[in-house]
Structure formats: structure tokens, C-alpha cells
Enzyme design. Structure first.
Site, PDB file in Angstrom:
ATOM      1  N   ASN A  48       0.863 -49.362  33.439  1.00 59.61           N
ATOM      2  CA  ASN A  48       0.396 -50.713  33.802  1.00 59.61           C
ATOM      3  C   ASN A  48       0.614 -51.778  32.745  1.00 59.61           C
ATOM      4  O   ASN A  48       0.493 -52.966  33.031  1.00 59.61           O
ATOM      5  CB  ASN A  48      -1.074 -50.660  34.228  1.00 59.61           C
ATOM      6  CG  ASN A  48      -1.976 -50.241  33.093  1.00 59.61           C
ATOM      7  OD1 ASN A  48      -1.545 -49.638  32.120  1.00 59.61           O
ATOM      8  ND2 ASN A  48      -3.240 -50.591  33.201  1.00 59.61           N
TER       9      ASN A  48
ATOM     10  N   GLU B 176      -7.032 -43.617  24.847  1.00 62.22           N
ATOM     11  CA  GLU B 176      -7.694 -44.613  25.692  1.00 62.22           C
ATOM     12  C   GLU B 176      -7.458 -44.151  27.126  1.00 62.22           C
ATOM     13  O   GLU B 176      -6.301 -44.055  27.546  1.00 62.22           O
ATOM     14  CB  GLU B 176      -7.096 -45.998  25.461  1.00 62.22           C
ATOM     15  CG  GLU B 176      -7.192 -46.493  24.033  1.00 62.22           C
ATOM     16  CD  GLU B 176      -8.610 -46.901  23.665  1.00 62.22           C
ATOM     17  OE1 GLU B 176      -9.476 -46.914  24.551  1.00 62.22           O
ATOM     18  OE2 GLU B 176      -8.832 -47.207  22.486  1.00 62.22           O
TER      19      GLU B 176
ATOM     20  N   CYS C 100      -7.350 -50.567  33.268  1.00 64.17           N
ATOM     21  CA  CYS C 100      -8.415 -49.640  32.885  1.00 64.17           C
ATOM     22  C   CYS C 100      -9.735 -50.370  32.768  1.00 64.17           C
ATOM     23  O   CYS C 100     -10.793 -49.826  33.035  1.00 64.17           O
ATOM     24  CB  CYS C 100      -8.075 -48.964  31.574  1.00 64.17           C
ATOM     25  SG  CYS C 100      -7.912 -50.143  30.255  1.00 64.17           S
TER      26      CYS C 100
HETATM   27  P1  NAP Z   1      -0.967 -41.084  33.398  1.00 65.11           P
HETATM   28  O1  NAP Z   1      -0.463 -40.588  34.675  1.00 65.11           O
HETATM   29  O2  NAP Z   1      -1.979 -40.339  32.661  1.00 65.11           O
HETATM   30  O3  NAP Z   1       0.331 -41.278  32.445  1.00 65.11           O
HETATM   31  C1  NAP Z   1       0.181 -41.872  31.169  1.00 65.11           C
HETATM   32  C2  NAP Z   1       1.344 -41.439  30.292  1.00 65.11           C
HETATM   33  O4  NAP Z   1       1.225 -40.054  30.037  1.00 65.11           O
HETATM   34  C3  NAP Z   1       2.707 -41.624  30.953  1.00 65.11           C
HETATM   35  O5  NAP Z   1       3.667 -41.960  29.969  1.00 65.11           O
HETATM   36  C4  NAP Z   1       2.980 -40.231  31.506  1.00 65.11           C
HETATM   37  O6  NAP Z   1       4.348 -39.953  31.689  1.00 65.11           O
HETATM   38  C5  NAP Z   1       2.433 -39.385  30.381  1.00 65.11           C
HETATM   39  N1  NAP Z   1       2.111 -38.015  30.753  1.00 65.11           N
HETATM   40  C6  NAP Z   1       1.855 -37.512  31.985  1.00 65.11           C
HETATM   41  N2  NAP Z   1       1.599 -36.197  31.900  1.00 65.11           N
HETATM   42  C7  NAP Z   1       1.704 -35.853  30.584  1.00 65.11           C
HETATM   43  C8  NAP Z   1       1.569 -34.645  29.828  1.00 65.11           C
HETATM   44  N3  NAP Z   1       1.255 -33.485  30.395  1.00 65.11           N
HETATM   45  N4  NAP Z   1       1.756 -34.689  28.490  1.00 65.11           N
HETATM   46  C9  NAP Z   1       2.071 -35.853  27.883  1.00 65.11           C
HETATM   47  N5  NAP Z   1       2.219 -37.031  28.520  1.00 65.11           N
HETATM   48  C10 NAP Z   1       2.031 -37.023  29.857  1.00 65.11           C
HETATM   49  O7  NAP Z   1      -1.543 -42.579  33.544  1.00 65.11           O
HETATM   50  P2  NAP Z   1      -0.848 -43.822  34.264  1.00 65.11           P
HETATM   51  O8  NAP Z   1      -0.797 -43.524  35.725  1.00 65.11           O
HETATM   52  O9  NAP Z   1       0.418 -44.168  33.572  1.00 65.11           O
HETATM   53  O10 NAP Z   1      -1.917 -44.960  33.966  1.00 65.11           O
HETATM   54  C11 NAP Z   1      -3.065 -45.114  34.762  1.00 65.11           C
HETATM   55  C12 NAP Z   1      -4.247 -44.420  34.112  1.00 65.11           C
HETATM   56  O11 NAP Z   1      -4.295 -44.738  32.732  1.00 65.11           O
HETATM   57  C13 NAP Z   1      -5.574 -44.888  34.692  1.00 65.11           C
HETATM   58  O12 NAP Z   1      -6.488 -43.829  34.701  1.00 65.11           O
HETATM   59  C14 NAP Z   1      -6.053 -45.928  33.698  1.00 65.11           C
HETATM   60  O13 NAP Z   1      -7.460 -46.073  33.687  1.00 65.11           O
HETATM   61  C15 NAP Z   1      -5.553 -45.346  32.410  1.00 65.11           C
HETATM   62  N6  NAP Z   1      -5.344 -46.416  31.452  1.00 65.11           N
HETATM   63  C16 NAP Z   1      -6.245 -46.557  30.428  1.00 65.11           C
HETATM   64  C17 NAP Z   1      -6.099 -47.600  29.527  1.00 65.11           C
HETATM   65  C18 NAP Z   1      -7.049 -47.804  28.396  1.00 65.11           C
HETATM   66  O14 NAP Z   1      -6.725 -48.590  27.479  1.00 65.11           O
HETATM   67  N7  NAP Z   1      -8.191 -47.146  28.370  1.00 65.11           N
HETATM   68  C19 NAP Z   1      -5.047 -48.488  29.633  1.00 65.11           C
HETATM   69  C20 NAP Z   1      -4.159 -48.310  30.697  1.00 65.11           C
HETATM   70  C21 NAP Z   1      -4.311 -47.267  31.606  1.00 65.11           C
HETATM   71  P3  NAP Z   1       4.992 -40.189  33.175  1.00 65.11           P
HETATM   72  O15 NAP Z   1       4.943 -41.650  33.407  1.00 65.11           O
HETATM   73  O16 NAP Z   1       6.378 -39.638  33.037  1.00 65.11           O
HETATM   74  O17 NAP Z   1       4.132 -39.417  34.125  1.00 65.11           O
HETATM   75  O1  G3P Z   2      -5.409 -51.104  31.484  1.00 64.40           O
HETATM   76  C1  G3P Z   2      -4.953 -51.741  30.351  1.00 64.40           C
HETATM   77  C2  G3P Z   2      -6.126 -52.117  29.497  1.00 64.40           C
HETATM   78  O2  G3P Z   2      -5.749 -52.100  28.176  1.00 64.40           O
HETATM   79  C3  G3P Z   2      -6.687 -53.436  29.984  1.00 64.40           C
HETATM   80  O3  G3P Z   2      -6.159 -54.503  29.278  1.00 64.40           O
HETATM   81  O4  G3P Z   2      -6.139 -56.886  28.679  1.00 64.40           O
HETATM   82  O5  G3P Z   2      -6.039 -56.213  31.096  1.00 64.40           O
HETATM   83  O6  G3P Z   2      -8.164 -55.913  29.808  1.00 64.40           O
HETATM   84  P1  G3P Z   2      -6.648 -55.960  29.744  1.00 64.40           P
END
Ligand code: NAP
Ligand code: G3P
Length: 483
Positions: free
Chosen positions: A162, A258, A292
Site C-alpha cells: 500500500n 509494523e 494500516c
Molecule cells: P503482506 O501480505 O504481509 O506482505 C507484506 C510483504 O511481505 C510483501 O513484500 C510480501 O511479498 C512479503 N511476504 C509475504 N510472505 C512472506 C514471507 N513468508 N516471508 C517474507 N516476506 C513475505 O502484507 P500486504 O498485503 O503487502 O500489506 C497489507 C497488510 O500490511 C495489512 O495487514 C496492513 O495492516 C499491513 N500494513 C501495516 C503497516 C504498518 O505500518 N503497521 C503499513 C502497511 C501495511 P509479496 O508481495 O510477494 O507477497
Molecule cells: O498503512 C501504511 C501506514 O504506514 C499508514 O500511513 O500515513 O497513511 O497513516 P498513513
């Protein structure tokens, strides 16, 4: 500028200063969530190629670490210059690749430039300390400890879809400023945008091998990277599910994570309804709720709930739905699986008695903004993270009930508290089990030098520029024993 990174629609990886194709010749097609059109193809790197990339970082970063802080800072400033120059071009790719509204996509790039500049200057202010032995023990009067900060080595940076530019740079820039090297694994959906960021770092003068990239599905290559003997630290942003998996297999590896969130907006009866509704709608529906820190539940005092829901409805009805290039806030979700999951949560809630205020309309992976009232705690949407344009409203009768429901979540990223009473705001804020509480504002990460952290299932460790530099470095003590 960017022609080096692509050939015949196929994006390469940066390995030791060269943009290379995978010998496997295996490619991953990246289709736009907007219309299914082909954005481009990225390499599915093999584990042997990952070895080469990681080894390259391991053998190259010390040259970078030995550069002066001001030299490292100058490269980061040049990177920011390049991003600003090409923000519209990269923003357009972002909008196409992850269906982010074009203006927000350009802002993601310019915000990243600002982030990198601040990181460069923050890096110049990183300091150690000097300790005198006799402040602990008279007999240690001859000892002086000089504490400096050292890089950790090879940082494995893994970013989510995202914010494929901003949340990649939020790892890479502080890592570089601390003198580390970076092995970067971009999100597959977002990799094309992210590779443009890496090209900007390279053009700015990051030496060969200090940043290497590995594209490929995390589910296939991820475990190999996580457990690689030459990785010194993992900086991960993504889902809680993947984060917990990484934590399980990472062993002694230092990790900062995160993860997911279920940010609550707690609304007391004395609020300014217009301002509160404005904040909640922006917080819940920006980038179709794929943040997130999105507002993912409202806990509102029952006596004002009807009025607040009415104000929220008025604003949600005005949200533009459609194409990110046409200024739409509500755009197609990242893929069909994501849309199906959100629809499941909506269906479950309505089946169990939630009141549909508006929405619950879907066209493939485009979900119309949905507001559900009278949501109860037996509904999945009260607890699960939709990562989509849906807002559940839970009515409460007391502050204590609001705090109890907020804290029962497995997540602990952020919360908002809306009230004019600062004493109540602080009382609630101090009780909430989250990383950050926003008083009278939507939940959000910025400004980017603020600490940003999740507790419980929302993560471990703290980001935010100064905190990220500290997290990707360590103290070294040199003790002088005077005769
Ligand atoms: P995701 O499916 O967990 O993927 C995140 C990253 O991890 C991607 O680069 C993904 O690669 C990689 N990945 C997947 N499986 C892995 C493994 N087994 N080992 C190492 N890396 C692996 O998350 P997303 O769909 O990209 O993002 C959405 C989620 O992230 C939501 O839950 C959101 O809340 C969370 N998020 C949190 C924050 C924060 O700052 N707290 C910010 C943004 C998003 P691929 O793309 O190749 O699958
Ligand atoms: O999901 C991405 C997280 O870092 C949120 O960023 O700036 O949209 O609150 P922001």
C-alpha cells in the site's frame, strides 16, 4: 533515467550496481487492479540469485559505512531531489500499479523525498555518549567509556503493497544513514513503483552492492531470505499473519515489525460532530481503507450515535468512486481476494443484524464505501482487519465500555479519541493499549519523525526517522583505562 531498469516491459533487479534479469527467466506479470491491464513484469529471482544479492550487500556495505556521515547525507539529499523531479512520473505508475488516487500517489513520492531529507539531517545528529567509571564505582576512576553507534550490517527490508515507495524508503533511508547495506524485497504488487525508488538511490550515488533488490513472491522466496545466514536484521512491514510467521522462523535475528491494525475512533458525547465525522470518514476511507492506520471501528456514545452516523453518511455519499486517475478516493482494491474478504465481513455483520447505512455494493474488486451501524461484538467485523472501504459503528454506553472493547482487540496500532474534555481525553489515552493515540484527529502515521509503533499483534519495535536509525544501528563501547 529509468530506462536501465526495464527491457521489453520486463523489470530487472539491481544487483551489485547492475540491472539484471533472472537466469530462471521466470517472470511475474503485474496487472493493474484498476482494469487488469499489464503494468509490467518482474523477475522471480531464484534462491541462488538471492545468495548473490545478499553476499553483494555483505561485502559492499563497509565501504559505505566508512564514508563520512555528511557524504551519506549528501547522497540521500540527491535521492530526494530525483524523487521530487520525477514525482509525477512515479506517481502515475503507482496509481496504475496499486490503484492509489493519482494525487495521493504523487504525494506518496514527495512525502518520501521529505522523509529522506529529514533522515539525512537526523543522521548528522546521531550521537554517542561518554561515561565515567567513578560515577558507578570510586575504584573505576581510571575508566572512561566512549560509546558510538555502529551499523548492524545487512538489513533485509520488506515492504507492503500500500505504500511501495514510502514504506520502502522508510526502511532503506534510515538503514543507509546508519551505515548499513540493504537487501530489499519489494511487495510484488508495487514492485515496479518500488524499483523506481531504488533507481533513484542508485542515480544519487549509493555505491554498487550497498542496495540490492530481490523481486519474487514472498510466499516462495521469503523464508529463504528471512533465515539467510548473511542477513543481520529484518525490517518488515506487512500483515500480522506474515509477521508472526517471520517471527517464528527468524531465530536470534533482530527484527522490527509494523503489522496490522484495528484502529478505534472513540467518540464522546461532547464532540464537534462535523469535525469528528470529517476525520472519521477521511481516516476510514482514504485509499479505500487500505491503510494500516485506517479508522477500522467507531466506538460512539449511544446518545449521539444517530447524529454522528448521519454526518458520516452525508460525507461518505460524496466520496468519489472509480478510477484513481480521475481523483477517486474509493478505487478498486488490490486484488479480488482482498475484495472477497471484505465482502465476507460485511455479509457476516448484516446476517448477524448490523444495520446497513449505505454501500454493500461490489463490482469485481471495486467495493463501494460501506457504513454499518449497530455492529455488535459477536460480528467478525468488530475484530478483524478488513483493509477495505467499510466502517463498523459500535454503540457504547460509557467510557469504560469503550476502553474495554478497544483493548480487547488483538491489535494495538493507534486509536483516536474525540472529545472537548482534555481530562477525559488523557484518561482514555492512557488506558488504551496502542502505540499512538490521536486526540481529536484521525489515526495516521505522520508526521514521519514522530515515533510510529504497534503493540500486541500490530508489531514490535519503533519506527519514525530517529527511532528507525537507532533500531538499525547499535552502540559500541570503547573503554579507555587510564594509568
Ligand atoms: P503482506 O501480505 O504481509 O506482505 C507484506 C510483504 O511481505 C510483501 O513484500 C510480501 O511479498 C512479503 N511476504 C509475504 N510472505 C512472506 C514471507 N513468508 N516471508 C517474507 N516476506 C513475505 O502484507 P500486504 O498485503 O503487502 O500489506 C497489507 C497488510 O500490511 C495489512 O495487514 C496492513 O495492516 C499491513 N500494513 C501495516 C503497516 C504498518 O505500518 N503497521 C503499513 C502497511 C501495511 P509479496 O508481495 O510477494 O507477497
Ligand atoms: O498503512 C501504511 C501506514 O504506514 C499508514 O500511513 O500515513 O497513511 O497513516 P498513513
Amino acid at each position: 533515467m529509468f530506462s536501465d531498469i526495464i527491457k521489453n516491459g520486463e523489470y530487472k533487479n539491481l544487483v551489485n550496481g547492475k540491472w539484471v534479469e533472472s537466469s530462471s527467466k521466470e517472470l511475474i506479470s503485474i496487472s493493474s487492479p484498476v482494469d487488469g491491464s499489464l503494468v509490467g513484469k518482474v523477475q522471480a529471482m531464484s534462491m541462488e540469485e538471492a545468495d548473490i544479492a545478499i553476499h553483494g550487500v555483505k561485502t559492499s556495505y563497509r565501504v559505505w559505512a566508512e564514508k563520512s556521515i555528511s557524504e551519506r547525507a549528501a547522497v540521500l539529499h540527491k535521492t530526494a531531489d530525483i524523487l521530487e523531479e520525477y514525482s509525477k512520473q512515479i506517481g502515475k505508475i503507482l496509481a496504475w500499479e496499486i490503484a492509489k488516487e493519482y494525487g495521493s500517489a504523487v504525494t506518496e513520492v514527495t512525502r518520501t523525498a521529505e522523509f529522506i531529507r529529514f533522515t539525512a539531517e537526523q543522521g548528522k545528529r546521531m550521537q554517542g555518549e561518554t561515561l565515567y567509571g567513578d560515577s558507578f564505582d570510586e575504584k573505576a576512576k581510571n575508566k572512561i567509556s566512549i560509546v558510538t553507534r555502529e551499523p548492524l550490517g545487512v538489513i533485509l527490508a520488506i515492504a507492503p503493497f500500500n505504500y511501495p515507495v514510502n514504506l520502502s524508503a522508510s526502511k532503506i533511508a534510515p538503514a543507509l544513514m546508519a551505515g548499513n547495506g540493504v537487501l530489499f524485497k519489494p511487495p510484488t504488487q508495487g514492485a515496479i513503483s518500488a524499483l523506481h525508488l531504488i533507481r533513484a538511490f542508485q542515480m544519487a550515488g549509493v555505491p554498487d552492492g550497498v542496495i540490492n533488490t530481490v523481486t519474487g513472491r514472498g510466499s516462495i522466496i521469503g523464508d529463504y531470505l528471512i533465515t539467510h545466514k548473511d542477513v543481520d536484521m529484518i525490517n518488515f512491514t506487512g500483515s500480522t499473519e506474515v509477521g508472526k510467521h517471520i517471527a517464528k522462523i527468524a531465530g536470534m535475528m533482530p527484527i522490527i515489525m509494523e503489522l496490522g491494525g484495528k484502529d478505534a475512533a472513540i467518540v464522546l458525547e461532547d464532540v464537534d460532530l462535523e469535525d469528528t465525522a470529517e476525520n472519521i470518514v477521511k481516516g476510514a476511507f482514504s485509499y479505500s481503507g487500505q491503510r494500516c492506520t485506517a479508522v477500522k471501528r467507531v466506538l460512539v456514545m449511544d446518545e449521539i450515535a444517530d447524529s454522528l452516523v448521519g454526518k458520516i453518511k452525508e460525507r461518505v455519499e460524496k466520496l468519489k468512486v472509480g478510477n484513481p486517475m480521475d481523483g477517486a478516493t474509493i478505487t478498486p482494491l488490490i486484488d479480488d481476494r482482498a475484495a472477497e474478504f471484505v465482502q465476507e465481513l460485511i455479509d457476516d455483520a448484516i446476517t448477524k443484524g448490523a444495520i446497513l447505512i449505505l454501500g454493500n455494493k461490489r463490482e469485481k474488486n471495486l467495493l463501494y464505501p460501506t457504513v454499518l451501524d449497530q455492529v455488535k461484538i459477536d460480528m467478525r467485523i468488530a475484530w478483524e482487519e478488513p483493509f477495505g472501504p467499510v466502517l463498523p459503528v459500535i454503540r457504547v454506553k460509557s467510557i469504560e465500555e469503550a476502553i474495554s472493547i478497544a483493548n480487547r482487540s488483538e491489535y494495538g496500532l493507534q486509536s483516536s479519541v474525540f472529545t472537548k474534555n482534555i481530562d477525559k481525553a488523557f484518561y482514555i489515552a492512557r488506558k488504551l493499549e496502542v502505540g499512538t493515540v490521536q486526540i481529536n484527529n484521525k489515526t495516521e502515521r505522520g508526521p514521519d519523525h514522530f515515533p510510529f509503533l504497534g503493540v500486541k499483534s500490530s508489531g514490535m519495535g519503533t519506527q519514525g526517522i530517529k527511532y528507525s536509525i537507532e533500531a538499525m544501528s547499535r552502540p559500541k563501547a570503547i573503554v579507555i583505562n587510564l594509568k
